[in-house]
Design an enzyme around this catalytic site. Structure first.
Site, PDB file in Angstrom:
ATOM      1  N   GLN A  92       0.843  -1.201   0.000  1.00 32.80           N
ATOM      2  CA  GLN A  92       0.000   0.000   0.000  1.00 32.80           C
ATOM      3  C   GLN A  92       0.875   1.247   0.000  1.00 32.80           C
ATOM      4  OE1 GLN A  92      -2.750   0.241   3.314  1.00 32.80           O
ATOM      5  NE2 GLN A  92      -3.825   2.012   2.437  1.00 32.80           N
ATOM      6  N   HIS A  98      -8.502   1.796  -0.620  1.00 30.44           N
ATOM      7  CA  HIS A  98      -8.925   1.812  -2.024  1.00 30.44           C
ATOM      8  C   HIS A  98      -8.918   0.404  -2.580  1.00 30.44           C
ATOM      9  CE1 HIS A  98      -4.597   2.597  -1.683  1.00 30.44           C
ATOM     10  NE2 HIS A  98      -4.434   1.917  -2.801  1.00 30.44           N
ATOM     11  N   LEU A  99      -9.905   0.135  -3.432  1.00 31.34           N
ATOM     12  CA  LEU A  99      -9.961  -1.107  -4.187  1.00 31.34           C
ATOM     13  C   LEU A  99      -9.413  -0.828  -5.579  1.00 31.34           C
ATOM     14  CD1 LEU A  99     -12.223  -1.393  -1.988  1.00 31.34           C
ATOM     15  CD2 LEU A  99     -13.455  -2.820  -3.630  1.00 31.34           C
ATOM     16  N   HIS A 100      -8.467  -1.638  -6.025  1.00 27.62           N
ATOM     17  CA  HIS A 100      -8.043  -1.575  -7.419  1.00 27.62           C
ATOM     18  C   HIS A 100      -8.964  -2.499  -8.209  1.00 27.62           C
ATOM     19  CE1 HIS A 100      -3.892   0.134  -6.808  1.00 27.62           C
ATOM     20  NE2 HIS A 100      -4.047  -0.402  -5.612  1.00 27.62           N
TER      21      HIS A 100
END
Ligand code: AMP
Ligand code: ZN
Length: 112
Positions: A92, A98-100
């Site tokens: 990270q 956050h979602l990729h």
């Protein structure tokens, strides 16, 4: 707070937005690692998945459902990958959850 994703939420840093509602924002990653590479983030500052609390259950669900809906909109019917890098050893680099959402090419396992 000096958080680039909070600044994207408040508009002081520009982004290519894909979706926005009262609780989340999705935008294209500035350094894409796949033909489609979108980040889905909560508007609320949550530092990482490791900081998520039971109170965040609905929010986490909304992030995943948004990723699935965006994958459909982006024609990723052949498949896609969702990644949540968590903490330094998890890779990270931005300390705002956050979602990729990655798609448009074959994914491999194990990831790097
Ligand atoms: P991670 O390394 O998992 O924390 O992911 C952070 C992601 O944020 C990386 O893929 C970066 O390319 C992306 N990123 C950093 N700054 C921006 C920005 N201003 N707009 C869009 N994506 C960004
Ligand atoms: Zn933030």
């Amino acid at each position: 707070m000096d958080c680039i994703f909070c600044k994207i939420v408040d508009g002081s840093i520009p982004s290519r937005k894909v979706r926005e509602d009262e609780s989340l924002l999705a935008f294209f990653d500035v350094e894409p690692k796949a033909p489609i590479h979108i980040l889905v983030i909560p508007k609320k500052h949550v530092a990482s998945l490791a900081e998520a609390k039971a109170d965040d259950e609905a929010l986490l669900g909304r992030l995943l459902i948004a990723a699935a809906e965006i994958a459909r909109e982006q024609q990723l019917g052949k498949g896609f990958r969702v990644v949540i890098s968590t903490g330094a050893e998890g890779g990270q680099t931005v300390d705002h959850l956050h979602l990729h959402l990655l798609g448009g090419r074959q994914m491999h396992w194990p990831p790097g």
